[in-house]
Scaffold this motif. Structure first.
Motif, PDB file in Angstrom:
ATOM      1  N   LEU A  12       5.210  -5.249  22.075  1.00  0.00           N
ATOM      2  CA  LEU A  12       4.650  -4.223  22.958  1.00  0.00           C
ATOM      3  C   LEU A  12       4.555  -2.878  22.248  1.00  0.00           C
ATOM      4  O   LEU A  12       3.508  -2.230  22.274  1.00  0.00           O
ATOM      5  N   VAL A  13       5.625  -2.451  21.598  1.00  0.00           N
ATOM      6  CA  VAL A  13       5.560  -1.159  20.903  1.00  0.00           C
ATOM      7  C   VAL A  13       4.600  -1.247  19.725  1.00  0.00           C
ATOM      8  O   VAL A  13       3.917  -0.266  19.410  1.00  0.00           O
ATOM      9  N   GLY A  14       4.522  -2.399  19.086  1.00  0.00           N
ATOM     10  CA  GLY A  14       3.590  -2.577  17.977  1.00  0.00           C
ATOM     11  C   GLY A  14       2.142  -2.489  18.417  1.00  0.00           C
ATOM     12  O   GLY A  14       1.280  -2.021  17.672  1.00  0.00           O
ATOM     13  N   ALA A  15       1.871  -2.934  19.639  1.00  0.00           N
ATOM     14  CA  ALA A  15       0.502  -2.885  20.164  1.00  0.00           C
ATOM     15  C   ALA A  15       0.021  -1.447  20.350  1.00  0.00           C
ATOM     16  O   ALA A  15      -1.181  -1.185  20.305  1.00  0.00           O
ATOM     17  N   PHE A  16       0.949  -0.520  20.537  1.00  0.00           N
ATOM     18  CA  PHE A  16       0.576   0.870  20.761  1.00  0.00           C
ATOM     19  C   PHE A  16       0.842   1.762  19.548  1.00  0.00           C
ATOM     20  O   PHE A  16       0.530   2.949  19.581  1.00  0.00           O
TER      21      PHE A  16
END
Length: 158
Positions: A12-16
């Protein structure tokens, strides 16, 4: 928390994240933030207690648990990443790697306590995991906390 929660949080943090390096760093930070939350897995340990339990027995049990956790993590990641219908971006993969690396290092520190850098990392991880909020709920409550965290992460992903 289990890898099953840490990996989707890293994704999730990687997606942003703007790039893979920051995604990796944010994945590591997400691991720390999730580990601060009391989540009931400190009581997991070998069925033997005290001096009747050997280091080898502890490591074997933790390895079996890690394999089961990694398999479940793979299923969860395959499920949440399927809508993309393509390989995840490098940032998502870096976030996942950052999210699970502290747990891997923790396990290696437990398995190889004589390797000083791993032992020091294990000590640091234990501080974040157990001493910032020195409370460990019963395992059943902890599972509820972890499932709720996973559900929130998946809801944010969709």
């Amino acid at each position: 928390m289990f890898l099953t929660v840490h990996a989707p949080a890293g994704a999730l943090v990687g997606a942003f994240a703007p790039d893979p390096v920051s995604a990796f760093v944010l994945g590591v930070l997400s691991h720390a933030v999730l580990d601060i939350i009391p989540h009931g897995d400190e009581a997991i340990g070998p069925p033997c207690a005290g001096q009747t339990c050997t280091h080898r027995e502890e490591v074997r049990l933790m390895l079996r648990l890690a394999i089961a956790d990694a398999a479940l993590m793979g299923i969860v990641l395959a499920t949440i990443l399927t809508p993309w219908r393509a390989l995840p971006s490098f940032s998502v993969l870096a976030g996942i790697a950052g999210g699970v690396l502290p747990a891997i290092l923790q396990g290696l520190g437990m398995a190889f306590p004589r390797i000083r850098p791993l032992a020091r990392f294990k000590e640091l991880h234990d501080v974040v995991h157990c001493r910032i909020i020195p409370y460990d709920p019963p395992f059943r409550c902890g599972i509820i906390v972890q499932v709720a965290a996973l559900a929130l992460i998946i809801a944010l992903f969709v």
